[in-house]
Design a protein around this motif. Structure first.
Motif, mmCIF file in Angstrom:
data_model
loop_
_atom_site.group_PDB
_atom_site.id
_atom_site.type_symbol
_atom_site.label_atom_id
_atom_site.label_comp_id
_atom_site.label_asym_id
_atom_site.label_seq_id
_atom_site.Cartn_x
_atom_site.Cartn_y
_atom_site.Cartn_z
ATOM 1 N N LEU A 86 81.863 -14.226 24.842
ATOM 2 C CA LEU A 86 81.820 -15.578 24.278
ATOM 3 C C LEU A 86 81.472 -16.616 25.339
ATOM 4 O O LEU A 86 80.723 -17.561 25.075
ATOM 5 C CB LEU A 86 83.160 -15.918 23.624
ATOM 6 N N TYR A 87 82.010 -16.451 26.530
ATOM 7 C CA TYR A 87 81.666 -17.386 27.606
ATOM 8 C C TYR A 87 80.187 -17.274 27.968
ATOM 9 O O TYR A 87 79.514 -18.285 28.202
ATOM 10 C CB TYR A 87 82.543 -17.134 28.828
ATOM 11 N N LEU A 88 79.666 -16.041 28.011
ATOM 12 C CA LEU A 88 78.233 -15.866 28.278
ATOM 13 C C LEU A 88 77.395 -16.504 27.170
ATOM 14 O O LEU A 88 76.345 -17.093 27.435
ATOM 15 C CB LEU A 88 77.902 -14.383 28.413
ATOM 16 N N PHE A 89 77.864 -16.378 25.938
ATOM 17 C CA PHE A 89 77.177 -16.992 24.799
ATOM 18 C C PHE A 89 77.177 -18.513 24.918
ATOM 19 O O PHE A 89 76.141 -19.171 24.741
ATOM 20 C CB PHE A 89 77.865 -16.535 23.510
ATOM 21 N N MET A 90 78.338 -19.085 25.247
ATOM 22 C CA MET A 90 78.462 -20.546 25.316
ATOM 23 C C MET A 90 77.673 -21.132 26.484
ATOM 24 O O MET A 90 77.291 -22.301 26.451
ATOM 25 C CB MET A 90 79.942 -20.943 25.402
ATOM 26 N N LEU A 91 77.433 -20.325 27.497
ATOM 27 C CA LEU A 91 76.590 -20.760 28.619
ATOM 28 C C LEU A 91 75.122 -20.408 28.378
ATOM 29 O O LEU A 91 74.219 -21.216 28.627
ATOM 30 C CB LEU A 91 77.068 -20.107 29.919
ATOM 31 N N GLY A 92 74.893 -19.189 27.881
ATOM 32 C CA GLY A 92 73.525 -18.705 27.755
ATOM 33 C C GLY A 92 72.722 -19.370 26.652
ATOM 34 O O GLY A 92 71.523 -19.630 26.824
ATOM 35 N N ALA A 93 73.354 -19.662 25.526
ATOM 36 C CA ALA A 93 72.612 -20.274 24.414
ATOM 37 C C ALA A 93 72.057 -21.650 24.797
ATOM 38 O O ALA A 93 70.863 -21.912 24.600
ATOM 39 C CB ALA A 93 73.487 -20.356 23.172
ATOM 40 N N PRO A 94 72.869 -22.551 25.371
ATOM 41 C CA PRO A 94 72.294 -23.838 25.783
ATOM 42 C C PRO A 94 71.253 -23.704 26.890
ATOM 43 O O PRO A 94 70.244 -24.414 26.880
ATOM 44 C CB PRO A 94 73.514 -24.639 26.265
ATOM 45 N N LEU A 95 71.487 -22.804 27.840
ATOM 46 C CA LEU A 95 70.543 -22.671 28.954
ATOM 47 C C LEU A 95 69.192 -22.119 28.491
ATOM 48 O O LEU A 95 68.137 -22.597 28.924
ATOM 49 C CB LEU A 95 71.143 -21.780 30.046
ATOM 50 N N THR A 96 69.213 -21.114 27.611
ATOM 51 C CA THR A 96 67.938 -20.588 27.116
ATOM 52 C C THR A 96 67.251 -21.600 26.199
ATOM 53 O O THR A 96 66.016 -21.679 26.171
ATOM 54 C CB THR A 96 68.143 -19.264 26.367
ATOM 55 N N GLY A 97 68.038 -22.380 25.456
ATOM 56 C CA GLY A 97 67.441 -23.441 24.655
ATOM 57 C C GLY A 97 66.782 -24.498 25.519
ATOM 58 O O GLY A 97 65.678 -24.980 25.215
ATOM 59 N N TRP A 98 67.429 -24.845 26.609
ATOM 60 C CA TRP A 98 66.871 -25.804 27.573
ATOM 61 C C TRP A 98 65.580 -25.244 28.180
ATOM 62 O O TRP A 98 64.577 -25.954 28.327
ATOM 63 C CB TRP A 98 67.915 -26.064 28.648
#
Length: 410
Positions: A86-98
């Protein structure tokens, strides 16, 4: 039972509600047209907010004491794995969107909640597909982990009866126990409520600049020269017919279902789109085209290329400047016959407050009071200030336009 700190509890429920909102919006975002541009900007703003809140949550995790694990063994290991995911998701989703936004061919400026500019990441354009695929994959994995996390918490609290949820409630209150988890449902519902109605589908006939150039000269002067040389016999016939008395030309009502499409090259690729809202007033006797009186008004806000943030760019000052100039208008007095059912009209196009000579070609099919019209034109965008910024450097200087509709004599 030992609880998490109040700040950890606040961050937990705030992030959960925002994630639910993002999931609800993200599912529908790609299907929206220009009206989805503002929501796309909000989606980016909330994504960055989740990134910042997650960083704060990680800091709090090591700053404030945490309750001991509720389980040991493989169940405890699974719970830890879900939390880490979940932490990877909460970090990875915004970063890949950016990264996705930063590597798009059309650079759309991002203002966090309309105020704070977000710079693009210094990534190569070739990373766009990787960012897009990664963003989609991380989101779907995150949704699965989100569901597992909720299911595990409910299992502990209700099936095992260990009151696990109380650790994430600031006080032992049944009201808070119901209200805080309900924030997740509220976030999801709000994400659906704020969605605008999908833009009407624009049926656009395939059109390329090469095809239009093959049929039509690029400017009015060339059109007039060609008309004088190539269509001399037709003009002679028209002159003879003009000697006969001619009454006022009939007016034609455009029937629903017509299309106006456009196409422009962009760094070796082609961007195609169309306008879903436009009107036309036409008076013309096909046998005496010099009597034609044509006026077409196009609602520029209805332009769509099938991509929400590109559609938003079309409405901006770099392209159509819809706020100051909501309509494009083409007018022509008279037309000339160039073939059995072919015509050319030399008129004026007004776009973004600029008026320039513009010619169109069209053909008529059918007889009597029911006709079908199809045509094309080539428009040089620079004289009208369309595509005047850095994101337009790859666009071709000419735009191919096609149109088709049925008309009924009134």
């Amino acid at each position: 039972m030992q609880r998490y700190s109040r700040i950890a509890i606040f961050l937990h429920w705030a992030i959960a509600a925002l994630l639910a909102f993002q999931i609800a919006v993200g599912w529908a975002l790609e299907d929206l047209g220009a009206r989805g541009f503002a929501l796309f900007q909000l989606h980016k703003s909330i994504g960055i907010s989740i990134l910042l809140l997650t960083l704060a949550r990680i800091a709090v995790r090591y700053w404030k004491p945490r309750p001991a694990p509720a389980e040991r063994g493989w169940q405890g290991a699974l719970a830890k794995a879900v939390h880490a995911g979940l932490y990877l998701f909460m970090l990875g989703a915004p970063l890949t969107g950016w990264a996705l936004v930063s590597t798009a061919k059309v650079k759309v400026p991002t203002l966090i909640f309309g105020t704070i500019p977000l710079p693009h990441l210094p990534l190569p354009m070739g990373a766009h597909e990787l960012a897009e695929g990664g963003h989609s994959l991380i989101v779907w994995i995150g949704i699965a982990l989100f569901a597992l996390h909720v299911a595990g918490a409910l299992r502990h609290h209700f099936l095992m009866g260990d009151g696990l949820l109380w650790r994430m409630i600031p006080a032992r209150s049944p009201v808070l126990l119901a209200a805080l988890p309900a924030l997740i449902a509220v976030g999801f519902v709000l994400g659906r409520v704020v969605l605008p109605e999908p833009a009407p589908q624009v049926a656009v006939a395939p059109v390329t600049l090469a095809a239009v150039e093959k049929e039509a000269p690029a400017n009015v002067a060339e059109a007039m020269d060609n008309a004088a040389n190539a269509a001399a016999p037709a003009e002679a016939d028209n002159a003879m017919a003009a000697e006969e008395p001619v009454g006022p030309p009939p007016s034609w009502a455009v029937q629903p279902g017509g299309t106006i499409g456009f196409s422009v090259g962009n760094s070796g690729e082609t961007i195609s789109g169309g306008f879903s809202k436009w009107t036309a007033k036409i008076a013309m006797d096909p046998d005496h085209p010099d009597s034609a009186d044509i006026r077409v008004e196009i609602d520029l806000a209805s332009a769509s290329v099938g991509d929400s943030y590109k559609d938003g760019m079309l409405a901006g000052d770099e392209f159509f400047g819809v706020a100051a100039h909501p309509k494009a208008v083409f007018t022509a007095k008279g037309a000339e016959k160039t073939g059995a059912n072919s015509y050319r009209a030399a008129g004026t196009l007004t776009l973004k407050g600029v008026s320039k000579p513009q010619s169109i070609r069209f053909t008529l099919s059918g007889t009597g009071k029911a006709r079908k019209v199809s045509g094309s034109a080539i428009i040089a965008r620079a004289p009208f200030g369309v595509g005047n910024g850095e994101s337009s450097t790859g666009l071709d200087p000419k735009v191919a336009v096609s149109f088709g509709f049925s008309a009924q004599a009134e």
